[in-house]
Enzyme design. Structure first.
Site, short mmCIF file in Angstrom:
data_model
loop_
_atom_site.label_atom_id
_atom_site.label_comp_id
_atom_site.label_asym_id
_atom_site.label_seq_id
_atom_site.Cartn_x
_atom_site.Cartn_y
_atom_site.Cartn_z
N ASP A 35 0.79 -1.25 0.00
CA ASP A 35 0.00 0.00 0.00
C ASP A 35 0.82 1.29 0.00
O ASP A 35 0.48 2.25 0.74
CB ASP A 35 -0.96 0.00 1.20
N GLU A 83 -4.59 -0.87 -1.32
CA GLU A 83 -5.88 -0.95 -0.62
C GLU A 83 -6.87 -0.05 -1.34
O GLU A 83 -6.56 1.11 -1.64
CB GLU A 83 -5.73 -0.49 0.83
N LYS A 140 -6.59 -4.98 -3.06
CA LYS A 140 -7.16 -5.67 -1.89
C LYS A 140 -8.21 -4.77 -1.23
O LYS A 140 -7.98 -3.57 -1.06
CB LYS A 140 -6.06 -6.06 -0.90
N LYS A 143 -7.47 -4.87 4.97
CA LYS A 143 -6.15 -4.48 5.49
C LYS A 143 -5.12 -5.57 5.17
O LYS A 143 -4.00 -5.27 4.79
CB LYS A 143 -6.22 -4.24 7.01
N VAL A 168 3.28 0.26 4.16
CA VAL A 168 2.60 1.03 5.20
C VAL A 168 1.17 0.51 5.40
O VAL A 168 0.58 -0.06 4.49
CB VAL A 168 2.55 2.52 4.82
N THR A 169 0.61 0.73 6.59
CA THR A 169 1.31 1.20 7.79
C THR A 169 1.69 -0.01 8.63
O THR A 169 1.03 -1.05 8.57
CB THR A 169 0.45 2.16 8.65
N CYS A 173 -1.90 -2.43 7.89
CA CYS A 173 -1.89 -3.39 6.77
C CYS A 173 -0.66 -4.29 6.77
O CYS A 173 -0.74 -5.45 6.34
CB CYS A 173 -2.04 -2.65 5.45
N GLN A 213 8.89 -13.26 21.51
CA GLN A 213 8.55 -14.66 21.79
C GLN A 213 9.17 -15.62 20.77
O GLN A 213 8.52 -16.54 20.27
CB GLN A 213 7.03 -14.85 21.82
N1 TIU Z 1 -2.52 0.31 4.32
C1 TIU Z 1 -2.97 0.59 5.52
O1 TIU Z 1 -2.29 0.40 6.53
N2 TIU Z 1 -4.23 1.12 5.60
C2 TIU Z 1 -4.64 1.96 6.59
O2 TIU Z 1 -5.79 2.38 6.63
N3 TIU Z 1 -3.70 2.32 7.51
C3 TIU Z 1 -3.82 3.24 8.51
O3 TIU Z 1 -2.91 3.32 9.34
N4 TIU Z 1 -4.87 4.03 8.54
#
Ligand code: TIU
Length: 262
Positions: A35, A83, A140, A143, A168-169, A173, A213
């Protein structure tokens, strides 16, 4: 060398990682770039509109460019995810569509087009990481990159067993995808400087959770460690391939299923 799954493997590279070194063979490894879209990274996008500091995500671009170049040079499978949703949002659950702010939600008009809608400018991948011809671009709706996509099928058909996960993030995701992948038996190496969060504490804790862990979800390493490993000289690499052993100075097991702590 033939893997436990019966796929022919190239000589392995050994990446210095937490909680212990990560062995990979480029032929059975995919670079997954999650993403890296304008809506999350650029001013005027969804992320900034929600009050986030997008510079925290932009830091990821330069190291990720280097990793992408190395993956291409190693002829790894490269997968870019995005996304987003259909323009009529028929694939967006009402619960997801309701999130955000009253005046800024998925599908809302903005400076980069409708937020997270396929085909809009903001939905696109940033120019610096533009997919090359032949690379997989995976749309996709969720997430996680496995949810409601054919990602698992693509990976299994190529004999992929390991994923290098970036993008990210970190806590949203990337984490969701790593958890999905781990449950499906893929071994995930997350590159700490190639994943980004709007929240420094989430970045720190998100990475710590993966490697904690004994590597509960996967491994974590800086991108430099991967680049160094891919440049291992032939004698090191052949040692892994022919003998099933890894360079002695790294002290790692031949199979990652063997925990260092044992
Ligand atoms: N790609 C992804 O992480 N989608 C999000 O909406 N991330 C946020 O941190 N908002």
């Amino acid at each position: 060398m033939t893997s436990m799954l019966g796929f022919e493997q190239e000589p392995a590279a050994v990446v210095a990682a937490e909680p212990y070194p990560f062995c990979l063979a480029p032929a059975t490894t995919a670079l997954v770039i999650i993403d890296m879209q304008r809506d999350f990274l650029e001013p005027g996008g969804f992320g900034e509109g929600l009050g986030n500091d997008v510079s925290l995500l932009q830091r990821v671009v330069a190291p990720l460019q280097r990793v992408l170049a190395a993956a291409r040079a190693s002829r790894m499978l490269v997968i870019h995810t995005r996304e987003g949703h259909r323009s009529d949002m028929s694939d967006c659950p009402p619960s997801k569509a309701a999130r955000g702010r009253l005046d800024l939600r998925i599908g809302s008009p903005g400076p980069k087009g409708r937020v997270l809608i396929r085909g809009e400018l903001g939905h696109g991948i940033v120019d610096e990481l533009a997919p090359a011809d032949g690379e997989v671009v995976l749309d996709k709706p969720g997430k996680g990159a496995f949810y409601a996509t054919d990602l698992e099928l693509l990976l299994r058909n190529r004999g992929i067993t390991s994923l290098i996960v970036t993008g990210v993030t970190t806590e949203v995701c990337v984490h969701t995808t790593v958890r999905e992948a781990n449950d499906r038996g893929f071994e995930c190496l997350v590159l700490s400087d190639c994943v980004g969060s709007y929240f420094p504490e989430f970045q720190r804790v998100g990475l710590a959770m993966i490697a904690a862990q004994g590597g509960i979800f996967g491994w974590v390493a800086p991108s430099r460690a991967l680049l160094d490993a891919l440049l291992l000289d032939d004698s090191d690499a052949v040692g892994v391939s022919a003998g099933g052993a890894v360079p002695a100075h790294l002290g790692v097991p031949a199979e990652q299923s063997a925990n260092q702590g044992d």
